[in-house]
Design a protein around this motif. Sequence first.
Motif, PDB file in Angstrom:
ATOM      1  N   ILE A  33      -1.735   5.040  -3.201  1.00  0.00           N
ATOM      2  CA  ILE A  33      -1.262   4.264  -2.050  1.00  0.00           C
ATOM      3  C   ILE A  33       0.139   4.726  -1.662  1.00  0.00           C
ATOM      4  CG2 ILE A  33      -0.510   1.970  -1.305  1.00  0.00           C
ATOM      5  CD1 ILE A  33      -2.900   0.830  -2.901  1.00  0.00           C
ATOM      6  N   GLU A  34       1.011   4.906  -2.646  1.00  0.00           N
ATOM      7  CA  GLU A  34       2.382   5.351  -2.355  1.00  0.00           C
ATOM      8  C   GLU A  34       2.397   6.731  -1.703  1.00  0.00           C
ATOM      9  OE1 GLU A  34       5.080   3.473  -2.384  1.00  0.00           O
ATOM     10  OE2 GLU A  34       3.766   1.853  -3.038  1.00  0.00           O
ATOM     11  N   ILE A  35       1.520   7.613  -2.116  1.00  0.00           N
ATOM     12  CA  ILE A  35       1.433   8.945  -1.510  1.00  0.00           C
ATOM     13  C   ILE A  35       1.000   8.817  -0.045  1.00  0.00           C
ATOM     14  CG2 ILE A  35       0.155  11.130  -1.537  1.00  0.00           C
ATOM     15  CD1 ILE A  35       0.094  10.791  -4.655  1.00  0.00           C
ATOM     16  N   ALA A  36       0.015   7.971   0.207  1.00  0.00           N
ATOM     17  CA  ALA A  36      -0.434   7.740   1.587  1.00  0.00           C
ATOM     18  C   ALA A  36       0.671   7.082   2.406  1.00  0.00           C
ATOM     19  CB  ALA A  36      -1.701   6.889   1.598  1.00  0.00           C
ATOM     20  N   ILE A  74       7.151  -0.800   7.612  1.00  0.00           N
ATOM     21  CA  ILE A  74       8.591  -1.039   7.503  1.00  0.00           C
ATOM     22  C   ILE A  74       8.901  -2.536   7.446  1.00  0.00           C
ATOM     23  CG2 ILE A  74      10.796  -0.830   8.733  1.00  0.00           C
ATOM     24  CD1 ILE A  74       9.679   1.895   9.792  1.00  0.00           C
ATOM     25  N   SER A  75       8.274  -3.315   8.319  1.00  0.00           N
ATOM     26  CA  SER A  75       8.619  -4.737   8.397  1.00  0.00           C
ATOM     27  C   SER A  75       7.831  -5.620   7.432  1.00  0.00           C
ATOM     28  CB  SER A  75       8.449  -5.256   9.830  1.00  0.00           C
ATOM     29  OG  SER A  75       7.097  -5.177  10.225  1.00  0.00           O
ATOM     30  N   ASN A  76       6.719  -5.121   6.903  1.00  0.00           N
ATOM     31  CA  ASN A  76       5.864  -5.918   6.008  1.00  0.00           C
ATOM     32  C   ASN A  76       5.374  -5.086   4.819  1.00  0.00           C
ATOM     33  OD1 ASN A  76       5.472  -8.420   7.753  1.00  0.00           O
ATOM     34  ND2 ASN A  76       4.848  -6.781   9.139  1.00  0.00           N
ATOM     35  N   PRO A  77       6.261  -4.633   3.954  1.00  0.00           N
ATOM     36  CA  PRO A  77       5.814  -3.744   2.872  1.00  0.00           C
ATOM     37  C   PRO A  77       4.823  -4.390   1.899  1.00  0.00           C
ATOM     38  CG  PRO A  77       8.112  -4.378   2.568  1.00  0.00           C
ATOM     39  CD  PRO A  77       7.691  -4.874   3.917  1.00  0.00           C
ATOM     40  N   ILE A  78       5.003  -5.654   1.593  1.00  0.00           N
ATOM     41  CA  ILE A  78       4.086  -6.323   0.663  1.00  0.00           C
ATOM     42  C   ILE A  78       2.721  -6.512   1.312  1.00  0.00           C
ATOM     43  CG2 ILE A  78       3.649  -8.466  -0.618  1.00  0.00           C
ATOM     44  CD1 ILE A  78       6.721  -8.636  -0.996  1.00  0.00           C
ATOM     45  N   GLN A  79       2.712  -6.983   2.544  1.00  0.00           N
ATOM     46  CA  GLN A  79       1.447  -7.165   3.261  1.00  0.00           C
ATOM     47  C   GLN A  79       0.754  -5.821   3.479  1.00  0.00           C
ATOM     48  OE1 GLN A  79       0.184 -10.072   3.648  1.00  0.00           O
ATOM     49  NE2 GLN A  79      -1.624  -9.475   4.771  1.00  0.00           N
ATOM     50  N   SER A  80       1.536  -4.770   3.706  1.00  0.00           N
ATOM     51  CA  SER A  80       0.970  -3.433   3.884  1.00  0.00           C
ATOM     52  C   SER A  80       0.199  -3.004   2.643  1.00  0.00           C
ATOM     53  CB  SER A  80       2.066  -2.413   4.185  1.00  0.00           C
ATOM     54  OG  SER A  80       2.661  -2.668   5.424  1.00  0.00           O
ATOM     55  N   LYS A  81       0.766  -3.275   1.482  1.00  0.00           N
ATOM     56  CA  LYS A  81       0.082  -2.909   0.233  1.00  0.00           C
ATOM     57  C   LYS A  81      -1.204  -3.715   0.079  1.00  0.00           C
ATOM     58  CE  LYS A  81       2.035  -0.993  -3.178  1.00  0.00           C
ATOM     59  NZ  LYS A  81       2.855  -0.600  -4.315  1.00  0.00           N
ATOM     60  N   ASN A  82      -1.172  -4.992   0.465  1.00  0.00           N
ATOM     61  CA  ASN A  82      -2.381  -5.816   0.413  1.00  0.00           C
ATOM     62  C   ASN A  82      -3.450  -5.293   1.367  1.00  0.00           C
ATOM     63  OD1 ASN A  82      -1.197  -7.519  -1.467  1.00  0.00           O
ATOM     64  ND2 ASN A  82      -0.484  -8.968   0.072  1.00  0.00           N
ATOM     65  N   VAL A  83      -3.050  -4.907   2.560  1.00  0.00           N
ATOM     66  CA  VAL A  83      -3.995  -4.337   3.531  1.00  0.00           C
ATOM     67  C   VAL A  83      -4.574  -3.033   2.978  1.00  0.00           C
ATOM     68  CG1 VAL A  83      -4.234  -3.293   5.827  1.00  0.00           C
ATOM     69  CG2 VAL A  83      -2.960  -5.434   5.558  1.00  0.00           C
ATOM     70  N   LYS A 115     -10.920  -1.147  -1.075  1.00  0.00           N
ATOM     71  CA  LYS A 115     -12.073  -1.880  -1.616  1.00  0.00           C
ATOM     72  C   LYS A 115     -13.188  -1.972  -0.567  1.00  0.00           C
ATOM     73  CE  LYS A 115     -13.262  -6.175  -3.920  1.00  0.00           C
ATOM     74  NZ  LYS A 115     -12.781  -7.449  -4.438  1.00  0.00           N
ATOM     75  N   LEU A 116     -12.822  -2.321   0.666  1.00  0.00           N
ATOM     76  CA  LEU A 116     -13.797  -2.483   1.736  1.00  0.00           C
ATOM     77  C   LEU A 116     -14.581  -1.207   2.002  1.00  0.00           C
ATOM     78  CD1 LEU A 116     -14.838  -4.297   4.165  1.00  0.00           C
ATOM     79  CD2 LEU A 116     -13.065  -3.159   5.516  1.00  0.00           C
ATOM     80  N   LEU A 117     -13.870  -0.090   2.048  1.00  0.00           N
ATOM     81  CA  LEU A 117     -14.506   1.175   2.401  1.00  0.00           C
ATOM     82  C   LEU A 117     -14.950   1.986   1.184  1.00  0.00           C
ATOM     83  CD1 LEU A 117     -12.045   2.190   5.254  1.00  0.00           C
ATOM     84  CD2 LEU A 117     -14.309   1.128   5.467  1.00  0.00           C
ATOM     85  N   GLY A 118     -14.734   1.434  -0.014  1.00  0.00           N
ATOM     86  CA  GLY A 118     -15.148   2.134  -1.234  1.00  0.00           C
ATOM     87  C   GLY A 118     -14.409   3.444  -1.429  1.00  0.00           C
ATOM     88  N   LEU A 119     -13.124   3.454  -1.171  1.00  0.00           N
ATOM     89  CA  LEU A 119     -12.335   4.672  -1.232  1.00  0.00           C
ATOM     90  C   LEU A 119     -11.808   5.005  -2.627  1.00  0.00           C
ATOM     91  CD1 LEU A 119     -10.234   4.149   2.016  1.00  0.00           C
ATOM     92  CD2 LEU A 119     -12.306   5.533   1.728  1.00  0.00           C
ATOM     93  N   ALA A 120     -11.913   4.076  -3.549  1.00  0.00           N
ATOM     94  CA  ALA A 120     -11.363   4.308  -4.894  1.00  0.00           C
ATOM     95  C   ALA A 120     -12.241   5.211  -5.718  1.00  0.00           C
ATOM     96  CB  ALA A 120     -11.178   2.973  -5.611  1.00  0.00           C
ATOM     97  N   ALA A 144      -3.807  -0.389   9.523  1.00  0.00           N
ATOM     98  CA  ALA A 144      -5.051  -0.033   8.826  1.00  0.00           C
ATOM     99  C   ALA A 144      -5.589   1.307   9.323  1.00  0.00           C
ATOM    100  CB  ALA A 144      -6.090  -1.129   9.005  1.00  0.00           C
ATOM    101  N   MET A 145      -5.542   1.520  10.619  1.00  0.00           N
ATOM    102  CA  MET A 145      -6.026   2.798  11.163  1.00  0.00           C
ATOM    103  C   MET A 145      -5.151   3.953  10.686  1.00  0.00           C
ATOM    104  SD  MET A 145      -7.375   1.840  14.984  1.00  0.00           S
ATOM    105  CE  MET A 145      -5.791   1.347  15.592  1.00  0.00           C
ATOM    106  N   ALA A 146      -3.840   3.758  10.681  1.00  0.00           N
ATOM    107  CA  ALA A 146      -2.930   4.804  10.218  1.00  0.00           C
ATOM    108  C   ALA A 146      -3.116   5.053   8.717  1.00  0.00           C
ATOM    109  CB  ALA A 146      -1.485   4.416  10.515  1.00  0.00           C
ATOM    110  N   PHE A 147      -3.279   3.975   7.945  1.00  0.00           N
ATOM    111  CA  PHE A 147      -3.477   4.117   6.502  1.00  0.00           C
ATOM    112  C   PHE A 147      -4.771   4.874   6.200  1.00  0.00           C
ATOM    113  CE2 PHE A 147      -5.369   2.764   2.505  1.00  0.00           C
ATOM    114  CZ  PHE A 147      -4.387   3.176   1.626  1.00  0.00           C
ATOM    115  N   ASP A 148      -5.850   4.521   6.882  1.00  0.00           N
ATOM    116  CA  ASP A 148      -7.128   5.204   6.649  1.00  0.00           C
ATOM    117  C   ASP A 148      -6.988   6.705   6.867  1.00  0.00           C
ATOM    118  OD1 ASP A 148      -8.192   2.708   6.151  1.00  0.00           O
ATOM    119  OD2 ASP A 148      -9.435   2.652   7.967  1.00  0.00           O
TER     120      ASP A 148
END
Length: 76
Positions: free
Chosen positions: A42-45, A56-65, A71-76, A18-22
């Motif tokens: 999301i794919e660009i990030a 790498i180990s959790n691509p589906i969960q990564s997309k959910n996070v 949504k949480l941070l109102g980034l959209a 989450a920190m890296a994604f942000d």
Amino acid sequence: MNLETSSENLYNNADSFAMAFDAAWKDCDLGNNKDIKIDEKIEIAFEKIKNHPFLISNPIQSKNVARFRIKLLGLA
């Protein structure tokens, strides 16, 4: 953001991801471009953090996070 040269510790967990994604999302500066869909942004990030162990180990969960963070941070 380049994880290869980053001095931060990367862990195979959702918090570290989450920190890296942000940071990657902020680095993309795509907030004002209405033509790009959220999943494309999301794919660009993800490309910026493609070597993160959680992504790498959790691509589906990564997309959910990522969607949750947007949504949480109102980034959209």
